[in-house]
Design a protein around this motif. Structure first.
Motif, PDB file in Angstrom:
ATOM      1  N   GLU A  15       0.816  -1.209   0.000  1.00 48.57           N
ATOM      2  CA  GLU A  15       0.000   0.000   0.000  1.00 48.57           C
ATOM      3  C   GLU A  15       0.849   1.258   0.000  1.00 48.57           C
ATOM      4  O   GLU A  15       0.355   2.345   0.289  1.00 48.57           O
ATOM      5  CB  GLU A  15      -0.926   0.002   1.219  1.00 48.57           C
ATOM      6  CG  GLU A  15      -1.928  -1.146   1.217  1.00 48.57           C
ATOM      7  CD  GLU A  15      -2.832  -1.127   2.432  1.00 48.57           C
ATOM      8  OE1 GLU A  15      -2.293  -1.031   3.540  1.00 48.57           O
ATOM      9  OE2 GLU A  15      -4.063  -1.195   2.255  1.00 48.57           O
ATOM     10  N   GLU A  64       1.344   2.773 -11.522  1.00 47.97           N
ATOM     11  CA  GLU A  64       1.609   2.268 -10.180  1.00 47.97           C
ATOM     12  C   GLU A  64       0.450   2.594  -9.240  1.00 47.97           C
ATOM     13  O   GLU A  64      -0.287   3.559  -9.457  1.00 47.97           O
ATOM     14  CB  GLU A  64       2.902   2.862  -9.613  1.00 47.97           C
ATOM     15  CG  GLU A  64       4.155   2.515 -10.408  1.00 47.97           C
ATOM     16  CD  GLU A  64       4.485   1.035 -10.337  1.00 47.97           C
ATOM     17  OE1 GLU A  64       4.098   0.389  -9.337  1.00 47.97           O
ATOM     18  OE2 GLU A  64       5.127   0.517 -11.271  1.00 47.97           O
ATOM     19  N   SER A 123      -1.521  -2.497  -4.187  1.00 49.25           N
ATOM     20  CA  SER A 123      -1.782  -3.789  -4.820  1.00 49.25           C
ATOM     21  C   SER A 123      -1.867  -4.906  -3.798  1.00 49.25           C
ATOM     22  O   SER A 123      -1.334  -4.809  -2.689  1.00 49.25           O
ATOM     23  CB  SER A 123      -0.683  -4.117  -5.837  1.00 49.25           C
ATOM     24  OG  SER A 123       0.563  -4.298  -5.169  1.00 49.25           O
ATOM     25  N   THR A 160      -1.518  -9.330  -4.069  1.00 47.43           N
ATOM     26  CA  THR A 160      -1.210 -10.458  -4.948  1.00 47.43           C
ATOM     27  C   THR A 160      -1.455 -11.771  -4.217  1.00 47.43           C
ATOM     28  O   THR A 160      -0.944 -11.967  -3.108  1.00 47.43           O
ATOM     29  CB  THR A 160       0.250 -10.399  -5.429  1.00 47.43           C
ATOM     30  OG1 THR A 160       0.454  -9.204  -6.179  1.00 47.43           O
ATOM     31  CG2 THR A 160       0.584 -11.606  -6.303  1.00 47.43           C
ATOM     32  N   THR A 173      -3.294 -10.701  -9.259  1.00 52.40           N
ATOM     33  CA  THR A 173      -2.918  -9.412  -8.691  1.00 52.40           C
ATOM     34  C   THR A 173      -4.003  -8.387  -8.979  1.00 52.40           C
ATOM     35  O   THR A 173      -4.488  -8.286 -10.120  1.00 52.40           O
ATOM     36  CB  THR A 173      -1.578  -8.913  -9.273  1.00 52.40           C
ATOM     37  OG1 THR A 173      -0.545  -9.821  -8.918  1.00 52.40           O
ATOM     38  CG2 THR A 173      -1.231  -7.538  -8.724  1.00 52.40           C
ATOM     39  N   VAL A 174      -4.394  -7.634  -7.962  1.00 56.95           N
ATOM     40  CA  VAL A 174      -5.292  -6.494  -8.136  1.00 56.95           C
ATOM     41  C   VAL A 174      -4.498  -5.227  -7.829  1.00 56.95           C
ATOM     42  O   VAL A 174      -3.785  -5.166  -6.831  1.00 56.95           O
ATOM     43  CB  VAL A 174      -6.546  -6.598  -7.234  1.00 56.95           C
ATOM     44  CG1 VAL A 174      -6.173  -6.774  -5.776  1.00 56.95           C
ATOM     45  CG2 VAL A 174      -7.426  -5.360  -7.405  1.00 56.95           C
ATOM     46  N   ARG A 175      -4.608  -4.218  -8.707  1.00 55.57           N
ATOM     47  CA  ARG A 175      -3.868  -2.970  -8.539  1.00 55.57           C
ATOM     48  C   ARG A 175      -4.816  -1.802  -8.811  1.00 55.57           C
ATOM     49  O   ARG A 175      -5.614  -1.842  -9.767  1.00 55.57           O
ATOM     50  CB  ARG A 175      -2.676  -2.930  -9.495  1.00 55.57           C
ATOM     51  CG  ARG A 175      -1.668  -1.824  -9.186  1.00 55.57           C
ATOM     52  CD  ARG A 175      -0.515  -1.868 -10.188  1.00 55.57           C
ATOM     53  NE  ARG A 175       0.124  -3.163 -10.218  1.00 55.57           N
ATOM     54  CZ  ARG A 175       1.101  -3.533  -9.405  1.00 55.57           C
ATOM     55  NH1 ARG A 175       1.523  -2.684  -8.472  1.00 55.57           N
ATOM     56  NH2 ARG A 175       1.643  -4.734  -9.499  1.00 55.57           N
TER      57      ARG A 175
END
Length: 288
Positions: A169, A177, A180, A182, A197-199
């Protein structure tokens, strides 16, 4: 001179001596001697008493200070052992060292308590996230899969994670960027692993970047615009040629939700099973 004359002379001399010598009162002399003795004794006792009091005042002050001790600030002071340890000695260095060690121990205990408190807070957040994910309606989740929630984004992952989730974070949201999470899945071989992965990023010119190739438009609760892809990558079409020899199913989803761009991507084993896993992840996504 005959004997008569000698007797008369002796008698007169005795009378003369009696007249010249005052009368002696033996009783009075004894009483006077006793009085003088008592007076001298009282004087000696008085001097001794004064000396004792003075010595007590001079020597007794530091001893008295040492005798009124307390083992902790909250305890009431009480009499201590009047031994040599009550008087300041060369043991002061040992005392200072003991105080320093106690301070270090207290700081270590505080640090440990802070770590335990942080771990408890993280565990509570994880429970809240799991509860929040479980309450999201209409999300199809295959049997045995686990829900994840990260900053308002909920999705599901298959069982069998290799390690704990990786959360970052620290990054400020930008076009490339952002914060995220993962999910770390099992190995696919040759240094490749299953992952999701979530971003969270900033929108691209107020929306989503354009897509090329084969893609579809899934419906994601909470998203106003969405596009996704699922494809097979290998040595012939890997974005980085020569990076790996492993074939795998790769997928990606971009979701516009207000002022956020949610990007979810990952990879699974190649083949029909891996492709179905990718589509199951996409079907489980919701944004709040």
């Amino acid at each position: 001179m005959n004997d008569h004359d000698t007797t008369v002379l002796s008698s007169r001399l005795h009378h003369l001596a009696d007249d010249m010598t005052p009368a002696v009162d033996v009783v009075a002399q004894v009483r006077a001697a006793r009085a003088r003795h008592r007076s001298r004794r009282r004087a000696r006792l008085t001097v001794l008493a004064v000396a004792t009091v003075t010595a007590t005042m001079v020597v007794g002050v530091p001893i008295a200070i040492g005798t009124l001790t307390s083992s902790a600030p909250s305890e009431v002071a009480g009499p201590a052992d009047l031994s040599t340890s009550a008087v300041p000695t060369t043991n002061d260095a040992d005392m200072k060292r003991a105080v320093a060690e106690a301070r270090v121990a207290a700081q270590a205990a505080q640090a440990q308590a802070a770590l335990e408190q942080q771990a408890a807070a993280e565990a509570a957040l994880a429970r809240q996230a799991a509860e929040a994910a479980a309450e999201v309606p209409g999300l199809p989740v295959p049997a045995g899969w686990e829900r994840r929630t990260f900053q308002g984004v909920t999705f599901a992952v298959p069982p069998g994670s290799r390690t704990a989730d990786t959360i970052d974070e620290s990054a400020e949201p930008s076009f490339m960027e952002g914060p995220s999470l993962t999910w770390n899945g099992p190995s696919l071989g040759d240094g490749e692993y299953s992952l999701v992965t979530v971003r969270l990023l900033e929108p691209f010119e107020g929306g989503l970047p354009p897509m090329d190739g084969d893609y579809f438009l899934p419906v994601v609760p909470g998203g106003t615009d969405t596009h996704a892809f699922v494809l097979t990558l290998g040595p012939d079409n890997d974005p980085i040629p020569g990076r790996t020899t492993v074939e795998r199913t790769s997928f990606g989803v971009q979701i516009l939700a207000g002022d956020r761009r949610v990007v979810i991507g990952g990879q699974f084993p190649a083949g029909a099973a891996g492709e179905q896993m990718a589509r199951d992840v996409i079907a489980s996504i919701a944004v709040t």
